[in-house]
Design an enzyme around this catalytic site. Structure first.
Site, PDB file in Angstrom:
ATOM      1  N   SER A  22       0.811  -1.235   0.000  1.00 35.67           N
ATOM      2  CA  SER A  22       0.000   0.000   0.000  1.00 35.67           C
ATOM      3  C   SER A  22       0.839   1.278   0.000  1.00 35.67           C
ATOM      4  CB  SER A  22      -0.976   0.006   1.184  1.00 35.67           C
ATOM      5  OG  SER A  22      -1.983  -0.946   0.961  1.00 35.67           O
ATOM      6  N   THR A  69      -6.322  -1.967   8.607  1.00 37.63           N
ATOM      7  CA  THR A  69      -6.384  -3.343   8.119  1.00 37.63           C
ATOM      8  C   THR A  69      -6.310  -4.316   9.288  1.00 37.63           C
ATOM      9  OG1 THR A  69      -5.518  -4.870   6.447  1.00 37.63           O
ATOM     10  CG2 THR A  69      -3.891  -3.537   7.617  1.00 37.63           C
ATOM     11  N   LYS A  73      -9.953  -3.514  12.108  1.00 37.86           N
ATOM     12  CA  LYS A  73     -11.071  -2.853  11.425  1.00 37.86           C
ATOM     13  C   LYS A  73     -12.299  -2.655  12.322  1.00 37.86           C
ATOM     14  CE  LYS A  73      -9.921  -3.985   6.649  1.00 37.86           C
ATOM     15  NZ  LYS A  73     -10.343  -4.579   5.382  1.00 37.86           N
ATOM     16  N   ASP A 109     -14.042  -0.965   1.011  1.00 34.56           N
ATOM     17  CA  ASP A 109     -13.752  -2.293   0.451  1.00 34.56           C
ATOM     18  C   ASP A 109     -14.815  -2.746  -0.564  1.00 34.56           C
ATOM     19  OD1 ASP A 109     -11.319  -2.784   1.675  1.00 34.56           O
ATOM     20  OD2 ASP A 109     -12.188  -3.806   3.406  1.00 34.56           O
ATOM     21  N   GLY A 134     -15.763 -17.686   3.251  1.00 31.32           N
ATOM     22  CA  GLY A 134     -15.178 -16.897   4.335  1.00 31.32           C
ATOM     23  C   GLY A 134     -16.250 -16.055   4.991  1.00 31.32           C
ATOM     24  N   ARG A 159     -16.069 -21.868   7.671  1.00 28.46           N
ATOM     25  CA  ARG A 159     -15.829 -22.970   8.598  1.00 28.46           C
ATOM     26  C   ARG A 159     -16.758 -22.849   9.800  1.00 28.46           C
ATOM     27  NH1 ARG A 159      -9.334 -22.852   9.182  1.00 28.46           N
ATOM     28  NH2 ARG A 159      -9.814 -20.806  10.066  1.00 28.46           N
ATOM     29  N   TYR A 232      -3.990 -11.401  -3.286  1.00 31.00           N
ATOM     30  CA  TYR A 232      -3.152 -10.952  -4.408  1.00 31.00           C
ATOM     31  C   TYR A 232      -1.754 -11.573  -4.331  1.00 31.00           C
ATOM     32  CZ  TYR A 232      -2.166  -7.497  -0.798  1.00 31.00           C
ATOM     33  OH  TYR A 232      -1.864  -6.896   0.400  1.00 31.00           O
ATOM     34  N   GLY A 253      -7.161 -10.186  -6.214  1.00 29.97           N
ATOM     35  CA  GLY A 253      -7.518  -9.029  -5.411  1.00 29.97           C
ATOM     36  C   GLY A 253      -6.687  -7.773  -5.636  1.00 29.97           C
TER      37      GLY A 253
HETATM   38  P1  NDP Z   1     -10.481 -12.000   8.480  1.00 24.71           P
HETATM   39  O1  NDP Z   1      -9.422 -12.513   9.394  1.00 24.71           O
HETATM   40  O2  NDP Z   1     -11.422 -10.943   8.915  1.00 24.71           O
HETATM   41  O3  NDP Z   1     -11.390 -13.258   8.003  1.00 24.71           O
HETATM   42  C1  NDP Z   1     -10.826 -14.413   7.453  1.00 24.71           C
HETATM   43  C2  NDP Z   1     -11.923 -15.424   7.118  1.00 24.71           C
HETATM   44  O4  NDP Z   1     -11.296 -16.519   6.448  1.00 24.71           O
HETATM   45  C3  NDP Z   1     -12.615 -16.011   8.331  1.00 24.71           C
HETATM   46  O5  NDP Z   1     -13.934 -16.355   7.992  1.00 24.71           O
HETATM   47  C4  NDP Z   1     -11.778 -17.267   8.608  1.00 24.71           C
HETATM   48  O6  NDP Z   1     -12.506 -18.296   9.213  1.00 24.71           O
HETATM   49  C5  NDP Z   1     -11.469 -17.704   7.200  1.00 24.71           C
HETATM   50  N1  NDP Z   1     -10.252 -18.505   7.154  1.00 24.71           N
HETATM   51  C6  NDP Z   1      -9.006 -18.153   7.574  1.00 24.71           C
HETATM   52  N2  NDP Z   1      -8.129 -19.140   7.318  1.00 24.71           N
HETATM   53  C7  NDP Z   1      -8.841 -20.137   6.762  1.00 24.71           C
HETATM   54  C8  NDP Z   1      -8.510 -21.437   6.288  1.00 24.71           C
HETATM   55  N3  NDP Z   1      -7.247 -21.911   6.329  1.00 24.71           N
HETATM   56  N4  NDP Z   1      -9.484 -22.190   5.769  1.00 24.71           N
HETATM   57  C9  NDP Z   1     -10.743 -21.715   5.716  1.00 24.71           C
HETATM   58  N5  NDP Z   1     -11.141 -20.508   6.153  1.00 24.71           N
HETATM   59  C10 NDP Z   1     -10.193 -19.724   6.654  1.00 24.71           C
HETATM   60  O7  NDP Z   1      -9.705 -11.572   7.163  1.00 24.71           O
HETATM   61  P2  NDP Z   1     -10.236 -10.617   5.991  1.00 24.71           P
HETATM   62  O8  NDP Z   1     -11.653 -10.946   5.741  1.00 24.71           O
HETATM   63  O9  NDP Z   1      -9.892  -9.216   6.278  1.00 24.71           O
HETATM   64  O10 NDP Z   1      -9.290 -11.075   4.763  1.00 24.71           O
HETATM   65  C11 NDP Z   1      -9.514 -12.285   4.078  1.00 24.71           C
HETATM   66  C12 NDP Z   1      -8.651 -12.315   2.815  1.00 24.71           C
HETATM   67  O11 NDP Z   1      -9.029 -11.266   1.941  1.00 24.71           O
HETATM   68  C13 NDP Z   1      -7.153 -12.133   3.078  1.00 24.71           C
HETATM   69  O12 NDP Z   1      -6.434 -12.982   2.221  1.00 24.71           O
HETATM   70  C14 NDP Z   1      -6.899 -10.692   2.719  1.00 24.71           C
HETATM   71  O13 NDP Z   1      -5.571 -10.479   2.263  1.00 24.71           O
HETATM   72  C15 NDP Z   1      -7.896 -10.501   1.581  1.00 24.71           C
HETATM   73  N6  NDP Z   1      -8.287  -9.092   1.457  1.00 24.71           N
HETATM   74  C16 NDP Z   1      -8.030  -8.471   0.271  1.00 24.71           C
HETATM   75  C17 NDP Z   1      -8.363  -7.155   0.093  1.00 24.71           C
HETATM   76  C18 NDP Z   1      -8.061  -6.495  -1.206  1.00 24.71           C
HETATM   77  O14 NDP Z   1      -8.175  -5.264  -1.301  1.00 24.71           O
HETATM   78  N7  NDP Z   1      -7.696  -7.237  -2.220  1.00 24.71           N
HETATM   79  C19 NDP Z   1      -9.027  -6.363   1.167  1.00 24.71           C
HETATM   80  C20 NDP Z   1      -9.254  -7.116   2.370  1.00 24.71           C
HETATM   81  C21 NDP Z   1      -8.887  -8.440   2.499  1.00 24.71           C
HETATM   82  P3  NDP Z   1     -12.399 -18.609  10.799  1.00 24.71           P
HETATM   83  O15 NDP Z   1     -13.199 -17.531  11.448  1.00 24.71           O
HETATM   84  O16 NDP Z   1     -12.980 -19.955  10.914  1.00 24.71           O
HETATM   85  O17 NDP Z   1     -10.928 -18.545  11.142  1.00 24.71           O
END
Ligand code: NDP
Length: 288
Positions: A22, A69, A73, A109, A134, A159, A232, A253
């Site tokens: 960023s 981030t 958040k 977002d 997710g 999950r 990404y 992404g």
């Molecule tokens: P959070 O930590 O808020 O949420 C992650 C989610 O993914 C939860 O539901 C979690 O489940 C699930 N999860 C994590 N690990 C695993 C796994 N191994 N198998 C299955 N489910 C899994 O993260 P964010 O929502 O902020 O981010 C998620 C993804 O999105 C990241 O890769 C991030 O880099 C990307 N992102 C990209 C953006 C962009 O601008 N391109 C902006 C924001 C995010 P549980 O609760 O069960 O752990």
């Protein structure tokens, strides 16, 4: 009296953000706008315990604005005086700034994802069956963004069933009614069923997980299914590469990262950011 060489500071507030591209993207865009005094965007890594102190720097004017981030958040949203736009729906912020002495939180977002999908020709036509994998912040943004495409259905698979249900609940409370019974199950069969057999379907990976951990059999996805992964990294993103190999429209992404960031930059500076300059810098920073 203005201070010579004064720099207006912007932060990325997160934890474990040393590899974030960023700053490269924002600083390239800011340099190209020729704003005076000039702006500088830096990573500011804080633990949850240090977040309140960092927000004081915004309140005092020491820092002009911030992106937020993982993992701050929701905590930052709770600390704001005012939430606006999508932050009100999501209860999470990715953009902070001061206005009239109040700390304002926004969330770019969902709009960033919409702009990215439109830019890449991946924005779905009305009537799509959407499945979001997710149930974190990115999943909520994806569900919100895609519910604006007038889909036939939006299902959330995670999950933890209660987390998936909470994402659906938050978005449907907006008055987006097209959240019929979909899956909240994290299984290949449930995801496939929710996508339906028709080609008008969209699969979004909003988790940090990739293949083979996701409940996705790329070979069994419906013909014409659009595959979007909000990750990404790694380059290329495995799910996107596999989908393209099968001839499916797919995108990662990176463009969302650009678009959400430039929406924030517009809020802080009031100027139209040079998207091409920022995109070039971002691609260079991640080796795309
Ligand atoms: P959070 O930590 O808020 O949420 C992650 C989610 O993914 C939860 O539901 C979690 O489940 C699930 N999860 C994590 N690990 C695993 C796994 N191994 N198998 C299955 N489910 C899994 O993260 P964010 O929502 O902020 O981010 C998620 C993804 O999105 C990241 O890769 C991030 O880099 C990307 N992102 C990209 C953006 C962009 O601008 N391109 C902006 C924001 C995010 P549980 O609760 O069960 O752990």
């Amino acid at each position: 009296m203005p201070v010579a060489n004064a720099v207006t500071r912007l932060w990325l507030l997160g934890h474990g953000i040393e590899h974030s591209p960023s700053p490269a993207m924002h600083n390239a865009a800011l340099r190209a706008t020729n704003l005076s005094p000039s702006f500088s965007y830096q990573n500011h890594d804080v633990t949850p315990e240090q977040l309140a102190g960092a927000l004081l720097a915004l309140r005092s004017g020491e820092v002009h604005g911030a992106n937020v981030t993982i993992p701050h958040k929701r905590a930052a949203a709770a600390a704001c005086d005012v939430l606006e736009g999508d932050a009100l729906v999501m209860g999470a912020v990715n953009t902070l700034f001061m206005r009239d002495g109040q700390l304002v939180g926004e969330n770019t977002d969902a709009r960033g994802l919409e702009a990215a999908l439109r830019h890449e020709g991946l924005w779905p036509a009305p009537g799509a069956a959407v499945v979001v994998l997710g149930a974190g912040g990115a999943a909520a943004a994806a569900a919100l963004a895609l519910s604006r495409s007038r889909p036939r259905s939006v299902a959330v698979a995670a999950r933890r069933r209660e987390a998936a249900a909470a994402v659906r609940q938050a978005v449907s409370s907006l008055g987006q009614e097209n959240f019929p019974a979909g899956t909240t199950d994290w299984t290949v069969a449930a995801v496939k069923a929710a996508l339906g057999a028709a080609g008008a379907s969209v699969l979004v990976n909003a988790t940090p997980a990739g293949l083979p951990d996701l409940p996705v059999d790329v070979a069994a996805l419906p013909d014409g299914c659009t595959v979007i992964d909000l990750r990404y990294r790694p380059r290329p993103v495995d799910l996107v590469a596999a989908a393209r190999q099968r001839g499916l429209p797919a995108g990662d992404g990176l463009e969302m990262l650009l678009q959400q960031g430039m929406l924030s930059l517009r809020m802080w500076t009031g100027v139209e950011p040079p998207l091409d300059v920022a995109r070039r810098a971002l691609h260079e920073a991640v080796g795309a």
